[in-house]
Structure formats: structure tokens, C-alpha cells
Enzyme design. Structure first.
Site, PDB file in Angstrom:
ATOM      1  N   ARG A   1       0.886  -1.322   0.155  1.00 21.15           N
ATOM      2  CA  ARG A   1       0.108  -0.468   0.193  1.00 21.15           C
ATOM      3  C   ARG A   1       1.172   1.663  -0.036  1.00 21.15           C
ATOM      4  O   ARG A   1       0.522   2.094   0.031  1.00 21.15           O
ATOM      5  CB  ARG A   1      -0.993   0.591   1.021  1.00 21.15           C
TER       6      ARG A   1
ATOM      7  N   LYS B   1       3.497  11.442 -10.623  1.00 26.45           N
ATOM      8  CA  LYS B   1       2.741  10.787 -11.536  1.00 26.45           C
ATOM      9  C   LYS B   1       3.100   9.369 -11.881  1.00 26.45           C
ATOM     10  O   LYS B   1       4.459   8.972 -11.953  1.00 26.45           O
ATOM     11  CB  LYS B   1       2.495  11.870 -12.668  1.00 26.45           C
TER      12      LYS B   1
ATOM     13  N   GLU C   1      10.701  20.066 -23.630  1.00 25.62           N
ATOM     14  CA  GLU C   1      10.528  19.783 -21.660  1.00 25.62           C
ATOM     15  C   GLU C   1      10.771  21.222 -21.531  1.00 25.62           C
ATOM     16  O   GLU C   1       9.374  22.115 -20.727  1.00 25.62           O
ATOM     17  CB  GLU C   1       9.964  19.187 -21.421  1.00 25.62           C
TER      18      GLU C   1
ATOM     19  N   LYS D   1       8.407  23.398 -12.320  1.00 20.24           N
ATOM     20  CA  LYS D   1       7.198  22.176 -12.132  1.00 20.24           C
ATOM     21  C   LYS D   1       7.416  22.133 -10.098  1.00 20.24           C
ATOM     22  O   LYS D   1       5.743  21.630  -9.625  1.00 20.24           O
ATOM     23  CB  LYS D   1       7.950  20.711 -12.513  1.00 20.24           C
TER      24      LYS D   1
ATOM     25  N   GLU E   1      -3.777  17.626 -10.265  1.00 24.30           N
ATOM     26  CA  GLU E   1      -4.463  18.329 -11.450  1.00 24.30           C
ATOM     27  C   GLU E   1      -5.885  19.270 -11.450  1.00 24.30           C
ATOM     28  O   GLU E   1      -6.633  18.109 -12.497  1.00 24.30           O
ATOM     29  CB  GLU E   1      -4.110  17.456 -12.723  1.00 24.30           C
TER      30      GLU E   1
ATOM     31  N   ARG F   1      -2.493  22.460 -12.650  1.00 25.30           N
ATOM     32  CA  ARG F   1      -1.640  22.095 -13.429  1.00 25.30           C
ATOM     33  C   ARG F   1      -0.950  21.029 -14.518  1.00 25.30           C
ATOM     34  O   ARG F   1       0.071  20.684 -15.621  1.00 25.30           O
ATOM     35  CB  ARG F   1      -1.366  20.595 -12.318  1.00 25.30           C
TER      36      ARG F   1
ATOM     37  N   ASN G   1       0.921  20.871 -19.417  1.00 27.67           N
ATOM     38  CA  ASN G   1       0.485  20.129 -20.814  1.00 27.67           C
ATOM     39  C   ASN G   1       0.720  20.764 -22.027  1.00 27.67           C
ATOM     40  O   ASN G   1       0.149  20.143 -22.977  1.00 27.67           O
ATOM     41  CB  ASN G   1      -0.818  19.234 -20.867  1.00 27.67           C
TER      42      ASN G   1
ATOM     43  N   HIS H   1       0.939  19.518 -25.776  1.00 26.14           N
ATOM     44  CA  HIS H   1       0.525  18.195 -25.036  1.00 26.14           C
ATOM     45  C   HIS H   1      -0.899  17.305 -26.134  1.00 26.14           C
ATOM     46  O   HIS H   1      -0.610  15.674 -27.212  1.00 26.14           O
ATOM     47  CB  HIS H   1       1.030  16.841 -24.129  1.00 26.14           C
TER      48      HIS H   1
ATOM     49  N   HIS I   1       0.293  14.391 -28.348  1.00 21.33           N
ATOM     50  CA  HIS I   1      -0.249  13.136 -28.113  1.00 21.33           C
ATOM     51  C   HIS I   1      -1.569  12.281 -29.696  1.00 21.33           C
ATOM     52  O   HIS I   1      -0.621  11.355 -30.177  1.00 21.33           O
ATOM     53  CB  HIS I   1      -1.271  12.579 -27.551  1.00 21.33           C
TER      54      HIS I   1
ATOM     55  N   HIS J   1       8.381  11.189 -27.540  1.00 20.18           N
ATOM     56  CA  HIS J   1       7.760  12.423 -27.387  1.00 20.18           C
ATOM     57  C   HIS J   1       7.650  13.689 -26.855  1.00 20.18           C
ATOM     58  O   HIS J   1       6.824  15.131 -27.031  1.00 20.18           O
ATOM     59  CB  HIS J   1       7.340  11.662 -25.188  1.00 20.18           C
TER      60      HIS J   1
HETATM   61  P1  NAD Z   1      12.841   6.448 -21.120  1.00 17.71           P
HETATM   62  O1  NAD Z   1      13.390   5.836 -19.930  1.00 17.71           O
HETATM   63  O2  NAD Z   1      13.226   5.205 -22.403  1.00 17.71           O
HETATM   64  O3  NAD Z   1      14.882   6.838 -21.318  1.00 17.71           O
HETATM   65  C1  NAD Z   1      15.329   7.126 -23.206  1.00 17.71           C
HETATM   66  C2  NAD Z   1      16.194   6.359 -23.418  1.00 17.71           C
HETATM   67  O4  NAD Z   1      17.823   6.588 -22.920  1.00 17.71           O
HETATM   68  C3  NAD Z   1      16.159   4.842 -23.553  1.00 17.71           C
HETATM   69  O5  NAD Z   1      17.038   3.985 -24.346  1.00 17.71           O
HETATM   70  C4  NAD Z   1      17.009   4.626 -21.699  1.00 17.71           C
HETATM   71  O6  NAD Z   1      17.843   3.457 -21.613  1.00 17.71           O
HETATM   72  C5  NAD Z   1      18.356   6.207 -22.339  1.00 17.71           C
HETATM   73  N1  NAD Z   1      18.936   7.140 -21.019  1.00 17.71           N
HETATM   74  C6  NAD Z   1      18.702   7.301 -20.537  1.00 17.71           C
HETATM   75  N2  NAD Z   1      19.179   7.693 -18.930  1.00 17.71           N
HETATM   76  C7  NAD Z   1      20.552   7.434 -19.903  1.00 17.71           C
HETATM   77  C8  NAD Z   1      21.727   7.899 -20.464  1.00 17.71           C
HETATM   78  N3  NAD Z   1      21.856   8.354 -18.531  1.00 17.71           N
HETATM   79  N4  NAD Z   1      23.488   7.134 -20.929  1.00 17.71           N
HETATM   80  C9  NAD Z   1      22.617   6.817 -22.032  1.00 17.71           C
HETATM   81  N5  NAD Z   1      21.358   7.077 -22.016  1.00 17.71           N
HETATM   82  C10 NAD Z   1      20.426   6.585 -20.923  1.00 17.71           C
HETATM   83  O7  NAD Z   1      12.260   7.707 -21.848  1.00 17.71           O
HETATM   84  P2  NAD Z   1      12.521   8.776 -21.381  1.00 17.71           P
HETATM   85  O8  NAD Z   1      12.277  10.068 -21.907  1.00 17.71           O
HETATM   86  O9  NAD Z   1      13.125   9.271 -20.434  1.00 17.71           O
HETATM   87  O10 NAD Z   1      10.490   9.200 -20.602  1.00 17.71           O
HETATM   88  C11 NAD Z   1       9.824   8.920 -21.038  1.00 17.71           C
HETATM   89  C12 NAD Z   1       8.377   8.037 -20.085  1.00 17.71           C
HETATM   90  O11 NAD Z   1       8.101   8.637 -18.673  1.00 17.71           O
HETATM   91  C13 NAD Z   1       7.529   7.762 -20.738  1.00 17.71           C
HETATM   92  O12 NAD Z   1       6.706   6.941 -20.575  1.00 17.71           O
HETATM   93  C14 NAD Z   1       6.362   8.971 -20.108  1.00 17.71           C
HETATM   94  O13 NAD Z   1       5.065   8.461 -19.984  1.00 17.71           O
HETATM   95  C15 NAD Z   1       7.634   9.171 -18.790  1.00 17.71           C
HETATM   96  N6  NAD Z   1       6.879  10.132 -18.816  1.00 17.71           N
HETATM   97  C16 NAD Z   1       6.331  10.888 -17.263  1.00 17.71           C
HETATM   98  C17 NAD Z   1       5.993  11.965 -16.399  1.00 17.71           C
HETATM   99  C18 NAD Z   1       5.281  11.856 -14.975  1.00 17.71           C
HETATM  100  O14 NAD Z   1       4.826  12.441 -15.014  1.00 17.71           O
HETATM  101  N7  NAD Z   1       5.575  11.156 -14.600  1.00 17.71           N
HETATM  102  C19 NAD Z   1       5.690  13.353 -17.326  1.00 17.71           C
HETATM  103  C20 NAD Z   1       6.730  12.585 -18.312  1.00 17.71           C
HETATM  104  C21 NAD Z   1       6.993  11.486 -19.080  1.00 17.71           C
HETATM  105 MG    MG Z   2       5.571  15.620 -22.061  1.00 16.96          MG
END
Ligand code: NAD
Ligand code: MG
Length: 371
Positions: free
Chosen positions: A130, A152, A194, A236, A246, A250, A254, A257, A261, A274
Site C-alpha cells: 500500500r 505521477k 520540455e 514544476k 491536477e 497543473r 500539458n 501535449h 499526443h 514524446h
Molecule cells: P526512457 O526512459 O525510455 O529513456 C530513453 C532512452 O535513454 C532509453 O533507451 C534509456 O535506456 C536511455 N537512457 C536513459 N538514461 C541514459 C543515460 N544517462 N545515458 C545513456 N542512455 C540513457 O525515456 P524518457 O524520455 O526518459 O521517459 C519517457 C517516459 O516518461 C514515458 O513512459 C512517459 O510516459 C513518462 N513520463 C512521465 C511523466 C510523469 O510525470 N510521471 C512525465 C513525462 C513523461
Molecule cells: Mg510531456
């Protein structure tokens, strides 16, 4: 160059937590951060990562934990690299590890990776027994300025992204700018999108700084990155503290977005990152805003120019017809009571939420953006 580290806080009362930003702090600061921010944590720690990130950064994290005075029992688990593994099957595999090693309620989950690892680890932490404490160590620029802060957490369902999740704030966020040296350039660009978003929606001075310093970010200048990360996280943190779940402002995060999206969905989440989709989405939001008379052509063009200078795409796929756009945008999670909502810039450093955008306006913007 040594950047002295700086700490921001997300002000959420008893759940207030620090965001530590610095250079060469991954192993140096981890133990102090655990002691200060998680005063009652136990001995069990699970470090979650993926093979790509772990190859560079798992060893320093494990070594730091081993060197601590506290007699930690550390497990680590690597999830396969890629968005397609942010799902319930991977989640279940991680739960098996926690069961097998008898993790208790005072254990700590450490997320070492990009947003995929961070979202999954956060959801594991939100739901194991939990809810247990989670420390985010984001390693992509996108995760450092966006996904690691704000609580999130989610996994994807075949029917849609992030459909299964929870709000669960981390206990601390540790951002080491050094990890970006190994980040692929295209992933850096997605994070810069971003960063630009924060300048457009909330901080005119930061937008101007970005106009002058965008090349330094593309060149991974450590000082410029630290400044951009700090400024982005401060925005942020402020927005999340004011509207954690949100209900209102918040949603301003977006910006770009709703259009973005739709681009991601139309291209099956494969060809566009993204951040790239958000970049084009911001161009379209700026065009829509100009069309509505909220901003003038000079500021609209400055937004488009900055995004282009960041080597991000400014035009959506020409193959997307208007029906596809409308269909995909109306399926977006931000739709409320069947009404599409658009976050539009309303002036330098300001944005608003609009739900009265007409189909004629959208058609005009889409046509203008493709050509
Ligand atoms: P990711 O986690 O897939 O990383 C991108 C690539 O970079 C991957 O291949 C990873 O292995 C590689 N990588 C990561 N760090 C590295 C480093 N220091 N050196 C070399 N390679 C590295 O992608 P992302 O863009 O970081 O995250 C995308 C995800 O985040 C999505 O699932 C999205 O839904 C989520 N997200 C969540 C929120 C939230 O508020 N929780 C906000 C925005 C995005
Ligand atoms: Mg985003």
C-alpha cells in the site's frame, strides 16, 4: 567544472521533498540524502534500472550503498529497455522480487533511469504494501525536468498509455547532471522540448535565456544544463505544490501535449519521441493562440524559431488528415466531459486552458502547420 549542488523543495506539507541538483553527486550525495529525507527507512533497498543505464551507473550506486554505515540489504532488478516494457507484466516481475526477498513496509525503491524506469518504479513504490518510499535518480533530461518530479506514476495498458497508475510522491529526487554525458543526442533534444515548454508557459526571462543559450544545451554544456534543469524543476515544483492532483493549473504543464499526443498516437509511438511530438505540439499551440489573437506574430515566430534552433520538428506528419487529428485528440486523457482542452500561450511566460476551440480553428491550424 564543478557545479555546487543546489536543493529545491516540492512543498507538500508533511510530504515535502527535496530535489538535489548537482555535478558528480550520484555516489557522493546518495547516502546523505537517504539519511536526511527518509529518516525512518529500513535496511531493504531495491534499485530498479535497465541494462543501458545500469552499464554506466549501477556500480557507483551499489558501491555508495555498500559503503554506508547502515547495513543495507540491497537488491537490484533490471527491466528491459523500452516504453513497451512499462507494463503490468514487468510490474509483476518486480513484485516477485520484492516477495522473494521479503521486502517490508520500510523498504526503499530507488529508480535509476529515464521516465520509463521512473514511472514503473514509482508505481511499484505506490502499491507495494500500500505504498513505500521511493527515491528518483533520473538519468534522461526529460526525466530530470519532468517525470521524476510530481508523483505521477503509471504503467501502460494495451488500450492506452499510463492508464494504470497512482499519485505517489517520491521521498527525494537526486539529479546528477554528469549522467547526461552518455545520453544520446536525440533523447537530449526530447528533454529540451520540455525545458522550452517551461519557458513558454511560465517564465519569460527563462524563454529569453533559452533563445541565447540553446546551442549550449545542445552541446551539453554542464553549467547551462544545470541552470536549465534547476529553472525547469523550480517551475514544476511550484505548480505541483499548488495543484498536486491536477484539478486546475497543473494542466498548464500539458502545453503542446494535446496536439503532441495525437502525433504520437498516429505514428504508433514509434517514429516520434514524446518530446519531439510536444515540440511540434507547441508550434501548433502557438499558431492557434496567434489565430485567436492571444499572442502576436512576433512572439509566435519566436517560439517556432526557438524550437527549430533546438533541432526539433516544427511540422506534423503531412499524412495525418483532419479526421485523424480530431479522433485522436478527442481520445486524449485531458479530455473532460467529451470536450477537448488546449493549453495555449497567452503572452510571454503565460498560458491558459481553453475548451472552446472550434473545428474550423483546428482545421486552420493543422493546414497552416503542415505547409
Ligand atoms: P526512457 O526512459 O525510455 O529513456 C530513453 C532512452 O535513454 C532509453 O533507451 C534509456 O535506456 C536511455 N537512457 C536513459 N538514461 C541514459 C543515460 N544517462 N545515458 C545513456 N542512455 C540513457 O525515456 P524518457 O524520455 O526518459 O521517459 C519517457 C517516459 O516518461 C514515458 O513512459 C512517459 O510516459 C513518462 N513520463 C512521465 C511523466 C510523469 O510525470 N510521471 C512525465 C513525462 C513523461
Ligand atoms: Mg510531456
Amino acid at each position: 567544472m564543478t557545479t555546487p549542488h543546489a536543493t529545491l523543495h516540492v512543498e507538500l506539507g508533511t510530504r515535502r521533498y527535496p530535489i538535489l541538483i548537482g555535478h558528480h553527486i550520484l555516489s557522493d550525495q546518495l547516502i546523505a540524502l537517504l539519511q536526511q529525507s527518509l529518516p525512518h527507512h529500513g535496511r531493504n533497498i531495491l534499485v530498479m534500472s535497465n541494462p543501458t543505464v545500469a552499464a554506466h551507473y549501477m556500480e557507483p550506486v551499489l558501491q555508495a550503498l555498500q559503503k554506508a554505515d547502515k547495513d543495507y540489504r540491497v537488491q537490484h532488478v533490471l527491466i528491459p529497455d523500452g516504453e513497451s516494457y512499462k507494463n503490468l507484466a514487468t510490474y509483476s516481475d518486480v513484485m516477485d522480487v520484492l516477495v522473494k526477498h521479503r521486502f517490508d513496509r520500510d523498504c526503499v525503491i530507488i529508480a535509476l533511469g529515464g521516465g520509463v524506469v521512473g514511472d514503473l518504479a514509482g508505481f511499484v513504490a505506490a502499491t507495494w504494501q500500500r505504498g513505500v518510499q521511493c527515491v528518483q535518480i533520473p538519468t534522461t533530461l526529460l526525466a530530470q525536468v519532468d517525470s521524476s518530479v510530481g508523483g505521477k506514476t503509471a504503467v501502460n495498458h494495451p488500450g492506452g498509455k499510463n492508464l494504470i497508475g497512482a499519485f505517489h510522491q517520491p521521498a527525494a529526487v537526486l539529479i546528477d547532471t554528469d549522467v547526461l554525458t552518455t545520453l544520446p543526442q536525440r533523447e537530449l533534444g526530447a528533454g529540451i522540448a520540455e525545458v522550452i515548454k517551461y519557458g513558454v508557459m511560465a517564465d519569460a526571462a527563462f524563454f529569453q535565456w533559452l533563445q541565447k543559450n540553446i546551442q549550449r544545451l545542445l552541446d551539453k554544456d554542464a553549467e547551462a544544463l544545470a541552470y536549465a534543469i534547476h529553472t525547469s524543476c523550480a517551475i514544476k515544483a511550484r505548480v505541483v505544490a499548488a495543484d498536486e492532483t491536477e484539478q486546475g493549473q497543473r494542466a498548464l504543464l500539458n502545453l503542446g501535449h494535446t496536439f503532441g499526443h495525437a502525433i504520437e498516437a498516429a505514428t504508433q509511438y514509434t517514429s516520434w519521441l514524446h518530446g519531439e511530438a510536444v515540440a511540434t505540439g507547441m508550434v501548433m499551440a502557438a499558431r492557434l493562440s496567434c489565430l485567436r489573437g492571444f499572442i502576436g506574430t512576433t512572439y509566435r515566430d519566436a517560439i517556432i524559431e526557438l524550437i527549430a534552433q533546438a533541432q526539433l520538428p516544427i511540422a506534423p506528419p503531412a499524412a495525418m488528415d483532419i479526421d485523424t487529428w480530431l479522433d485522436l485528440m478527442s481520445r486524449d486523457k485531458k479530455v473532460k466531459d467529451g470536450t477537448m482542452r488546449f493549453i495555449l500561450p497567452t503572452g510571454p511566460g503565460a498560458a491558459g486552458i481553453f475548451s472552446n476551440v472550434t473545428q474550423a480553428e483546428l482545421t486552420a491550424v493543422i493546414t497552416e502547420s503542415v505547409t
